[in-house]
Design an enzyme around this catalytic site. Structure first.
Site, mmCIF file in Angstrom:
data_model
loop_
_atom_site.group_PDB
_atom_site.id
_atom_site.type_symbol
_atom_site.label_atom_id
_atom_site.label_comp_id
_atom_site.label_asym_id
_atom_site.label_seq_id
_atom_site.Cartn_x
_atom_site.Cartn_y
_atom_site.Cartn_z
ATOM 1 N N ASN A 150 -2.816 -4.379 -12.612
ATOM 2 C CA ASN A 150 -1.970 -5.287 -11.828
ATOM 3 C C ASN A 150 -2.554 -6.687 -11.661
ATOM 4 O OD1 ASN A 150 -3.876 -4.080 -10.082
ATOM 5 N ND2 ASN A 150 -2.630 -4.604 -8.313
ATOM 6 N N GLU A 248 -11.421 2.222 -4.990
ATOM 7 C CA GLU A 248 -10.396 1.367 -4.362
ATOM 8 C C GLU A 248 -9.058 1.867 -4.898
ATOM 9 O OE1 GLU A 248 -10.983 -0.815 -2.109
ATOM 10 O OE2 GLU A 248 -13.147 -1.085 -2.303
ATOM 11 N N CYS A 282 -1.798 -3.848 -4.696
ATOM 12 C CA CYS A 282 -2.099 -2.693 -3.842
ATOM 13 C C CYS A 282 -1.874 -3.006 -2.369
ATOM 14 C CB CYS A 282 -3.529 -2.244 -4.084
ATOM 15 S SG CYS A 282 -4.711 -3.574 -3.840
ATOM 16 N N GLU A 461 -15.904 -3.096 -0.743
ATOM 17 C CA GLU A 461 -16.389 -4.126 -1.653
ATOM 18 C C GLU A 461 -16.333 -5.465 -0.940
ATOM 19 O OE1 GLU A 461 -13.710 -3.821 -4.993
ATOM 20 O OE2 GLU A 461 -14.974 -2.322 -5.956
HETATM 21 P P1 NAD Z 1 -4.703 4.152 -13.017
HETATM 22 O O1 NAD Z 1 -5.435 4.996 -12.060
HETATM 23 O O2 NAD Z 1 -3.673 4.770 -13.864
HETATM 24 O O3 NAD Z 1 -5.706 3.420 -14.024
HETATM 25 C C1 NAD Z 1 -6.777 2.607 -13.569
HETATM 26 C C2 NAD Z 1 -7.861 2.585 -14.622
HETATM 27 O O4 NAD Z 1 -8.416 3.891 -14.742
HETATM 28 C C3 NAD Z 1 -7.391 2.206 -16.019
HETATM 29 O O5 NAD Z 1 -8.375 1.415 -16.643
HETATM 30 C C4 NAD Z 1 -7.289 3.542 -16.710
HETATM 31 O O6 NAD Z 1 -7.447 3.463 -18.114
HETATM 32 C C5 NAD Z 1 -8.458 4.273 -16.106
HETATM 33 N N1 NAD Z 1 -8.390 5.745 -16.171
HETATM 34 C C6 NAD Z 1 -7.298 6.524 -16.314
HETATM 35 N N2 NAD Z 1 -7.664 7.831 -16.339
HETATM 36 C C7 NAD Z 1 -9.002 7.866 -16.182
HETATM 37 C C8 NAD Z 1 -9.972 8.907 -16.114
HETATM 38 N N3 NAD Z 1 -9.631 10.200 -16.212
HETATM 39 N N4 NAD Z 1 -11.263 8.568 -15.952
HETATM 40 C C9 NAD Z 1 -11.636 7.277 -15.830
HETATM 41 N N5 NAD Z 1 -10.761 6.239 -15.902
HETATM 42 C C10 NAD Z 1 -9.471 6.535 -16.077
HETATM 43 O O7 NAD Z 1 -4.100 2.956 -12.142
HETATM 44 P P2 NAD Z 1 -3.138 1.797 -12.619
HETATM 45 O O8 NAD Z 1 -1.774 2.357 -12.808
HETATM 46 O O9 NAD Z 1 -3.804 1.039 -13.717
HETATM 47 O O10 NAD Z 1 -3.159 0.833 -11.335
HETATM 48 C C11 NAD Z 1 -2.268 0.920 -10.282
HETATM 49 C C12 NAD Z 1 -2.933 1.577 -9.082
HETATM 50 O O11 NAD Z 1 -4.094 0.862 -8.717
HETATM 51 C C13 NAD Z 1 -2.050 1.564 -7.856
HETATM 52 O O12 NAD Z 1 -2.124 2.822 -7.238
HETATM 53 C C14 NAD Z 1 -2.680 0.504 -6.965
HETATM 54 O O13 NAD Z 1 -2.450 0.671 -5.588
HETATM 55 C C15 NAD Z 1 -4.118 0.674 -7.307
HETATM 56 N N6 NAD Z 1 -4.876 -0.533 -6.970
HETATM 57 C C16 NAD Z 1 -5.734 -0.484 -5.905
HETATM 58 C C17 NAD Z 1 -6.435 -1.616 -5.532
HETATM 59 C C18 NAD Z 1 -7.380 -1.607 -4.376
HETATM 60 O O14 NAD Z 1 -8.150 -2.546 -4.236
HETATM 61 N N7 NAD Z 1 -7.371 -0.594 -3.534
HETATM 62 C C19 NAD Z 1 -6.267 -2.808 -6.263
HETATM 63 C C20 NAD Z 1 -5.380 -2.812 -7.322
HETATM 64 C C21 NAD Z 1 -4.692 -1.665 -7.678
#
Ligand code: NAD
Length: 480
Positions: A150, A248, A282, A461
Site C-alpha cells: 500500500n 505491524e 492501515c 516502531e
Molecule cells: P500481506 O500480508 O499479504 O503481504 C505483506 C508482505 O508479506 C508481502 O511482501 C508478501 O509477499 C509477504 N508474505 C506473504 N506471505 C508470506 C509468508 N508466508 N511469509 C513471509 N512473508 C510473506 O499484506 P498486503 O496485502 O501486502 O498488505 C495489506 C495489509 O497490510 C493490510 O492488512 C494492512 O492493514 C496492513 N498494513 C499494516 C500497516 C501497519 O503499520 N500496521 C501498514 C501498512 C499495511
C-alpha cells in the site's frame, strides 16, 4: 519488457530459476514489467551475502553508516520524479499523493535514522558506588524486512533505514504486487556506494519464499508489515526459533465525531481518513461514528463532499481517487460491498466499479462508497476491507461509542473529533489502540512509538523504539 531483478551482494541478479511473474499496471490492467520469481536458492545467496557483510558493517563507525544512509537519501531526491512516476504506475495511487507523501517520506526515513543513530544512547545503572552496570546495544545480525503494497517505498525504507543505521545487514522482501520502487532503490544503493551485501532485496511470491526468509537459521530478527493472517503465520513459524519479531498488521480504525466538534473540519477529515490512497492505508478511519444529534446533517455534508471527489487517471493532477492495487483486491472489495447489502446495509453512494475511457478501461477503479444501517458487530464493521469503503454509524453517548470502537479484534489507530478537551483526553484514554489522534488524522512524528494493540501487531516502531528493536541489549556489570 523491463525485468525487475534481485539486488544481491551489491549487484543486480536474475532469479536462479530464470522465471518471472507478470507485473500489472492497476490504472490500465495491463502487464507492464516482469518480476523476478525468486526461490530458496536466491534467499540463501542473499542471506549469505548479508552474513559476509555483517562484520565490517556492524563494526563500522556510526558516522560512516550515517554518511551512507544520507547518500541514499540524496540519491532518492535526485531521482524524485522517476520514483513518483514508478510508484503511481505500480500501485495505482495518484502521482500527486506519491509526490506529496510516499517519496518524500522514503528519503526522510533515511535522513531520520541516519541522524537518530548519532544520538542513540543506552543506560547505566550505578549500584551505590559498589558496582556499575552499563548496557551495550549491539546490532542483531541479518534482518528480514518484509513490506506490503500500500505504501511500497515508504514502508520498505521505514524498516531498512533503522536496521542498517543500527549496524545490521538486511535481506528485504518487498510486496510482489508493487516491487518497482524497491528495484529502483537497489540501483540507487549501487550509485550511493552502499557496501556490497549490506542491503539485499529479493523479489518473488511471499507464499513461496516468505518462509525461506523468515525461518532461515541465519536470520535472527524479522520486521514485518502486512496482513494479520500473514503476521499470525510468521509468528507461528518463527516462534520455535525464538526470533526477535516486530509485526505491524491490519486495522479497522474508528473515526469518532462528537456533536461539539468543528463540523467542517471533521467532515473534511472523515473524507480524507476514509479515501486517501483509495482507502488502502492501515490507518484509514473506515468506521465513521457520528453522534446522533448531528448525524443527519453530517451525512448530507459528507455525501456532498464525497460527490466532489474525482475518480480518474492517477496521472491527472485533478484526480483524488486512483486505481486500487489489483484485480483480485478490487474483486474482494466489491464482494464486501455485496455482503454489506446482504446484511441490510444501504449504499448511500458509490458501490460500483468505475470504467474509464480509452486505454484506462481495464483499470481497477472503484467509486468511493458509504454504507449505513449496519450493526457495529457485523462482519463488515469487524473485518478490514482496505478499500474506498466507509461504514457510517450513529451513536448516542461516550460510553456507547467507546464500546463499539473497541469491539473489533484490531487496535491500530483511532481519531476523535471534539472541542471538549476533557472529553478528548477521557475518550483517548479508553480507546484500545496504539495511536490515537484528537481533531486530526495521520499526523505523523517519526519519533513516536508507532504500532498496534491486539491483533494489529506486536511491538512498536519509530524513533529510538526502532533502534531498540534492531539492537540487542547486553548488560556489563563492573564490580568497583
Ligand atoms: P500481506 O500480508 O499479504 O503481504 C505483506 C508482505 O508479506 C508481502 O511482501 C508478501 O509477499 C509477504 N508474505 C506473504 N506471505 C508470506 C509468508 N508466508 N511469509 C513471509 N512473508 C510473506 O499484506 P498486503 O496485502 O501486502 O498488505 C495489506 C495489509 O497490510 C493490510 O492488512 C494492512 O492493514 C496492513 N498494513 C499494516 C500497516 C501497519 O503499520 N500496521 C501498514 C501498512 C499495511
Amino acid at each position: 519488457m523491463e525485468k525487475i531483478l534481485n539486488y544481491i551482494d551489491g549487484e543486480m541478479r536474475a532469479p536462479s530459476s530464470n522465471k518471472y511473474i507478470n507485473n500489472y499496471n492497476p490504472s490500465s490492467g495491463l502487464v507492464y514489467s516482469l518480476i523476478a520469481n525468486s526461490s530458496k536458492k536466491d534467499i540463501n545467496s542473499a542471506v549469505d551475502s548479508a552474513k559476509q557483510a555483517f562484520n565490517d558493517w556492524s563494526t563500522s563507525s556510526k558516522k560512516f553508516r550515517h554518511d551512507v544512509l544520507m547518500s541514499i537519501a540524496d540519491k532518492i531526491e535526485e531521482n524524485f520524479e522517476a520514483l513518483v512516476v514508478a510508484e503511481s504506475l505500480d500501485n495505482g495511487k495518484t502521482e500527486s499523493l506519491a509526490r506529496r507523501v510516499d517519496i518524500p517520506r522514503a528519503s526522510e526515513n533515511f535522513r531520520f535514522f541516519a541522524t537518530a543513530i548519532l544520538h542513540f544512547s543506552s543506560e547505566t545503572h550505578d549500584m551505590d558506588g559498589k558496582a556499575l552496570n552499563y548496557t551495550l546495544r549491539e546490532p542483531v545480525g541479518v534482518c528480514a524486512c518484509i513490506s506490503p503494497w500500500n505504501l511500497p517505498l515508504y514502508l520498505l525504507t521505514w524498516k531498512i533505514a533503522p536496521a542498517l543505521a543500527a549496524g545490521n545487514t538486511v535481506v528485504a522482501k518487498p510486496s510482489e504486487i508493487t516491487p518497482m520502487t524497491a528495484y529502483l532503490l537497489s540501483k540507487i544503493c549501487i550509485e550511493a556506494g552502499v557496501p556490497k551485501g549490506v542491503l539485499n532485496i529479493v523479489h518473488g511470491l511471499g507464499s513461496e519464499i516468505g518462509d525461506n526468509l523468515t525461518t532461515h537459521p541465519d536470520v535472527p530478527i524479522v520486521s514485518f508489515t502486512g496482513g494479520t493472517l500473514t503476521g499470525q503465520h510468521i509468528a507461528k513459524v518463527t516462534a520455535p526459533m525464538f526470533k526477535k519479531l516486530s509485526l505491524e498488521l491490519g486495522g479497522k480504525n474508528p473515526n469518532i465525531v462528537f456533536d461539539d466538534a468543528d463540523f467542517e473540519k471533521s467532515v473534511s477529515m472523515a473524507v480524507k481518513a476514509g479515501f486517501s490512497n483509495q482507502g488502502q492505508i492501515c490507518l484509514c478511519g473506515s468506521r465513521l461514528f457520528v453522534q446522533e444529534t448531528i448525524y443527519e446533517k453530517f451525512k448530507i455534508a459528507l455525501l456532498e463532499k464525497i460527490s466532489e471527489l474525482a475518480v480518474g487517471s492517477p496521472l491527472d493532477n485533478k484526480t483524488d481517487i486512483g486505481a486500487v492495487v489489483s484485480h483480485e483486491h478490487m474483486t474482494k472489495i466489491l464482494s464486501k460491498i455485496e455482503e454489506a447489502e446482504e446484511l441490510g446495509g444501504e449504499i448511500l453512494c458509490g458501490g460500483k466499479r468505475k470504467i474509464l475511457a480509452g486505454n484506462l478501461k481495464g483499470g481497477y477503479y472503484l467509486e468511493p462508497t458509504v454504507i449505513e444501517g449496519l450493526s457495529y458487530d457485523c462482519s463488515i464493521n469487524q473485518e478490514e476491507i482496505f478499500g474506498p469503503v466507509l461504514s457510517l454509524l450513529p451513536f448516542k453517548s461516550e460510553e456507547e461509542v467507546i464500546m463499539m470502537a473497541n469491539s473489533t479484534k484490531y487496535g491500530l489507530s483511532a481519531s476523535i473529533f471534539t472541542n471538549d478537551i476533557s472529553r478528548g483526553h477521557r475518550v483517548a484514554a479508553k480507546i484500545k489502540a496504539g495511536v490515537v489522534w484528537v481533531n486530526t488524522w495521520l499526523l505523523r512524528d517519526l519519533r513516536i512509538p508507532f504500532g498496534g494493540m491486539k491483533q494489529s501487531g506486536i511491538g512498536r516502531e519509530g524513533g529510538f523504539k526502532s533502534l531498540q528493536f534492531f539492537t540487542e541489549p547486553k548488560n556489563v556489570c563492573i564490580k568497583i
